[in-house]
Design an enzyme around this catalytic site. Structure first.
Site, short mmCIF file in Angstrom:
data_model
loop_
_atom_site.label_atom_id
_atom_site.label_comp_id
_atom_site.label_asym_id
_atom_site.label_seq_id
_atom_site.Cartn_x
_atom_site.Cartn_y
_atom_site.Cartn_z
N ASP A 168 13.00 -5.70 2.97
CA ASP A 168 12.56 -4.34 3.23
C ASP A 168 12.02 -3.81 1.92
O ASP A 168 12.79 -3.52 1.00
CB ASP A 168 13.74 -3.48 3.73
CG ASP A 168 13.34 -2.04 4.01
OD1 ASP A 168 12.25 -1.61 3.60
OD2 ASP A 168 14.16 -1.32 4.62
N TYR A 205 -2.20 7.06 4.48
CA TYR A 205 -2.61 5.71 4.12
C TYR A 205 -3.59 5.74 2.94
O TYR A 205 -3.44 4.97 1.98
CB TYR A 205 -3.27 5.04 5.32
CG TYR A 205 -3.57 3.57 5.12
CD1 TYR A 205 -2.57 2.60 5.27
CD2 TYR A 205 -4.84 3.14 4.76
CE1 TYR A 205 -2.83 1.26 5.08
CE2 TYR A 205 -5.12 1.80 4.57
CZ TYR A 205 -4.11 0.86 4.73
OH TYR A 205 -4.39 -0.47 4.53
N LYS A 257 -2.92 4.08 -0.86
CA LYS A 257 -3.74 3.00 -1.42
C LYS A 257 -4.49 3.43 -2.67
O LYS A 257 -4.69 2.62 -3.58
CB LYS A 257 -4.71 2.48 -0.34
CG LYS A 257 -4.01 1.81 0.84
CD LYS A 257 -3.15 0.62 0.41
CE LYS A 257 -2.60 -0.14 1.60
NZ LYS A 257 -1.80 -1.34 1.19
N THR A 281 -7.25 -8.41 12.47
CA THR A 281 -5.83 -8.69 12.65
C THR A 281 -5.25 -7.64 13.59
O THR A 281 -5.88 -6.62 13.85
CB THR A 281 -5.07 -8.64 11.32
OG1 THR A 281 -5.04 -7.28 10.86
CG2 THR A 281 -5.70 -9.53 10.26
#
Length: 259
Positions: A60, A153, A157, A188
Site C-alpha cells: 500500500d 490527478y 502529477k 489500459t
C-alpha cells in the site's frame, strides 16, 4: 547480455495494465522482479507466469511501514534493490473543482504523490547499499498542462515533477538517478474503464484521430522507454522528463485536403 542481469527491480502497481507490462519486460531482460501491489490474486498469477526471479509483495504505497516491508522483502529475496519504478496511481472521477469532494482530493494525492514520496524515501537507503541505481516515476501528460475536471490527478502529477527534480539533485552524488515519464492516453483499463465513482472513462474524452501518430499508446510503448531510463544506457541522465503521447500535446495534426 540482458540489461538487468543480477539486478532487482521493484515496480509498484505491478499487476495493472502498464505495471504488468513493465514487470514482464524487466524479467525478460534478466531482472529479479518484485511486484508491489494490493491485488494478491493478480500478483500470484503473474508470479506463476514468470516463474523464477519473481516475487509479489503486498504494498500500500500510502503506508510507510508497507514500503519498508516491501523493500525488506526485495533485499531478503534477492540481496539488493537496484531500481524502483513508482508506477502506482489512481484517477479521480471527473468533476469541476467546486464539486470535488475533499476526500477524493486527499485519496488521489495520497496514492499518486505521497506514495511516490514514500517510495523514494524508503528505497533510497537500499539503493545506496546497492552502490547506486535508478528511480523512475510514472507521471502523466496531465502534469504538463491543465485538464478540466481532473484537478486532483493533475495536481498530484504536477507535484511529482517537482519531487523528481528535487530527488535527482539530492541523490545524484550517490549514483542514484531519478527521472520521470509522462505517458499520454495509453490503452489500459485505467483509461478505458471509469474511475471509482465515475460513469465516464478518460478514453471517452480523447480520440487519437488528431494525434501526429493517430493511435492510442500501448503499455509496451512506455515500457521500452522505462527500460532505457532504468538501465546503464542512461547513466548520464537524471532529473529529466520524457513525454510519450504520440504527439497529443503538440496539437492537432491537420490533413491537407486533396482534390
Amino acid at each position: 547480455m540482458p540489461r538487468f542481469d543480477n539486478q532487482t527491480v521493484l515496480v509498484t502497481g505491478g499487476t495493472g495494465g502498464q505495471g504488468s507490462s513493465h514487470v514482464r519486460a524487466f524479467h525478460a531482460e534478466g531482472a529479479n522482479v518484485v511486484i508491489g501491489g494490493i491485488d494478491a490474486e493478480r500478483g500470484a498469477a503473474l508470479v506463476d507466469e514468470l516463474g523464477t526471479r519473481a516475487l509479489f509483495t503486498h504494498l500500500d504505497v500510502r503506508d510507510e511501514s508497507s514500503w519498508s516491508a516491501a523493500v525488506h522483502a526485495a533485499e531478503s529475496a534477492f540481496g539488493a534493490l537496484n531500481v524502483l519504478v513508482n508506477n502506482a496511481g489512481v484517477q479521480n472521477p471527473p468533476a469541476p473543482i467546486e464539486q470535488t469532494d475533499p476526500a477524493t482530493w486527499s485519496r488521489i494525492l495520497d496514492v499518486n504523490l505521497t506514495g511516490t514520496f514514500l517510495g523514494i524515501k524508503v528505497a533510497t537507503p537500499a539503493l545506496r547499499r546497492a552502490v547506486g541505481g535508478a528511480i523512475v516515476n510514472i507521471a502523466s501528460t496531465m502534469a504538463l498542462g491543465g485538464t478540466a475536471h481532473y484537478a486532483p490527478y493533475v495536481a498530484s502529477k504536477w507535484a511529482v515533477r517537482g519531487l523528481t527534480r528535487t530527488a535527482a539533485l539530492e541523490l545524484g552524488r550517490d549514483n542514484i538517478r531519478v527521472n520521470t515519464i509522462h505517458p499520454g492516453v495509453i490503452a489500459t483499463p485505467f483509461i478505458h474503464e471509469p474511475a471509482a465513482g465515475a460513469t465516464t472513462a478518460i478514453a471517452d474524452f480523447y480520440s487519437p484521430a488528431p494525434f501526429a501518430i493517430p493511435r492510442l499508446g500501448e503499455p509496451t510503448d512506455v515500457t521500452r522507454l522505462l527500460l532505457f531510463l532504468a538501465s546503464s544506457d542512461a547513466a548520464f541522465i537524471t532529473g529529466s522528463e520524457y513525454v510519450i503521447d504520440g504527439g497529443l500535446l503538440l496539437g492537432p495534426a491537420l490533413q491537407a485536403e486533396t482534390a
